[in-house]
Write a protein that holds these residues in place. Structure first.
Motif, PDB file in Angstrom:
ATOM      1  N   GLN A  23      -1.996  -0.613  -4.615  1.00 38.15           N
ATOM      2  CA  GLN A  23      -2.302   0.407  -3.802  1.00 38.15           C
ATOM      3  C   GLN A  23      -2.405   1.674  -3.783  1.00 38.15           C
ATOM      4  O   GLN A  23      -1.419   1.696  -3.111  1.00 38.15           O
ATOM      5  CB  GLN A  23      -3.600  -0.294  -2.565  1.00 38.15           C
ATOM      6  CG  GLN A  23      -5.019  -1.163  -2.721  1.00 38.15           C
ATOM      7  CD  GLN A  23      -5.841  -1.214  -1.987  1.00 38.15           C
ATOM      8  OE1 GLN A  23      -4.987  -1.112  -0.801  1.00 38.15           O
ATOM      9  NE2 GLN A  23      -7.054  -1.474  -2.073  1.00 38.15           N
TER      10      GLN A  23
ATOM     11  N   ASP B 131      -6.838   4.792  -6.233  1.00 38.37           N
ATOM     12  CA  ASP B 131      -7.626   3.974  -5.012  1.00 38.37           C
ATOM     13  C   ASP B 131      -8.116   4.572  -3.871  1.00 38.37           C
ATOM     14  O   ASP B 131      -9.349   3.321  -4.125  1.00 38.37           O
ATOM     15  CB  ASP B 131      -6.998   2.728  -4.858  1.00 38.37           C
ATOM     16  CG  ASP B 131      -6.099   1.826  -5.683  1.00 38.37           C
ATOM     17  OD1 ASP B 131      -6.741   0.964  -6.945  1.00 38.37           O
ATOM     18  OD2 ASP B 131      -5.033   1.830  -5.563  1.00 38.37           O
TER      19      ASP B 131
ATOM     20  N   ILE C 298      -2.897   5.178  -2.081  1.00 37.52           N
ATOM     21  CA  ILE C 298      -4.183   6.218  -1.189  1.00 37.52           C
ATOM     22  C   ILE C 298      -3.219   7.674  -1.581  1.00 37.52           C
ATOM     23  O   ILE C 298      -2.112   7.392  -1.093  1.00 37.52           O
ATOM     24  CB  ILE C 298      -3.993   5.254  -0.364  1.00 37.52           C
ATOM     25  CG1 ILE C 298      -3.942   4.310  -0.303  1.00 37.52           C
ATOM     26  CG2 ILE C 298      -4.446   6.065   1.132  1.00 37.52           C
ATOM     27  CD1 ILE C 298      -4.100   2.762   1.165  1.00 37.52           C
TER      28      ILE C 298
ATOM     29  N   HIS D 181      -3.739   3.979   7.752  1.00 36.26           N
ATOM     30  CA  HIS D 181      -4.368   3.292   5.854  1.00 36.26           C
ATOM     31  C   HIS D 181      -3.229   2.381   5.896  1.00 36.26           C
ATOM     32  O   HIS D 181      -2.998   1.603   3.975  1.00 36.26           O
ATOM     33  CB  HIS D 181      -3.838   4.706   4.369  1.00 36.26           C
ATOM     34  CG  HIS D 181      -5.008   5.768   4.847  1.00 36.26           C
ATOM     35  ND1 HIS D 181      -6.044   5.016   4.502  1.00 36.26           N
ATOM     36  CD2 HIS D 181      -4.777   7.166   5.821  1.00 36.26           C
ATOM     37  CE1 HIS D 181      -7.251   6.133   4.766  1.00 36.26           C
ATOM     38  NE2 HIS D 181      -6.769   7.257   5.360  1.00 36.26           N
TER      39      HIS D 181
ATOM     40  N   ARG E 218       0.508  -1.597   0.482  1.00 37.51           N
ATOM     41  CA  ARG E 218       0.025   0.099  -0.031  1.00 37.51           C
ATOM     42  C   ARG E 218       1.013   0.802   0.101  1.00 37.51           C
ATOM     43  O   ARG E 218       1.042   1.676   0.970  1.00 37.51           O
ATOM     44  CB  ARG E 218      -1.115  -0.143   1.340  1.00 37.51           C
ATOM     45  CG  ARG E 218      -1.627  -1.445   1.384  1.00 37.51           C
ATOM     46  CD  ARG E 218      -2.866  -1.162   2.123  1.00 37.51           C
ATOM     47  NE  ARG E 218      -2.991   0.259   2.472  1.00 37.51           N
ATOM     48  CZ  ARG E 218      -5.051  -0.417   1.878  1.00 37.51           C
ATOM     49  NH1 ARG E 218      -5.350  -1.039   1.851  1.00 37.51           N
ATOM     50  NH2 ARG E 218      -5.248   1.383   3.390  1.00 37.51           N
TER      51      ARG E 218
END
Length: 131
Positions: free
Chosen positions: A30, A67, A32, A85, A3
């Motif tokens: 991903q 995302d 963020i 996150h 992430r």
């Protein structure tokens, strides 16, 4: 799952923003993005963004490389945001090199080169000079 988290104001979106977001996304599974709140932007830069927080979130959310988007309310909460996150990697532009190394205990930190000769501030100044 890897992430990737990044932060920015993303006002007056330009190709430099898109390129750094695409490169950040390529480093993980991903992406963020923490978008600075209007109040945070004012405290950092002494001016309100051209586009509202709501519009900036909408624009960044619409990019296929992104995302998830959240509002960054405070610079002091960056570590909290990274933990919340579940960041594997924090990506920032190299104009911030070294300034986020304190978060290496939470996740990997990478500084990517910015796109040369383009910035939101410069774009705003050019627009202001148009008669």
């Amino acid at each position: 799952m890897r992430r990737v988290v990044t932060f920015g104001t993303f006002d007056v979106l330009h190709v430099g923003h898109v390129l750094i977001l695409e490169r950040a996304r390529a480093l993980g599974d991903q992406l963020i993005v923490g978008v600075s709140s209007d109040e945070l932007n004012f405290s950092k830069k002494g001016r309100r963004p051209i586009y509202s927080q709501k519009d900036r979130v909408h624009i960044i959310s619409a990019l296929r490389c992104v995302d998830e988007v959240f509002i960054e309310e405070s610079l002091e909460k960056k570590g909290d945001y990274l933990r919340e996150h579940r960041a594997s990697l924090l990506v920032m532009g190299d104009d911030w090199a070294g300034r986020f190394d304190e978060f290496k205990s939470i996740c990997e930190v990478v500084y990517l080169p910015r796109t040369p000769s383009i910035s939101t501030t410069e774009i705003i100044e050019v627009i202001r000079q148009i008669p």
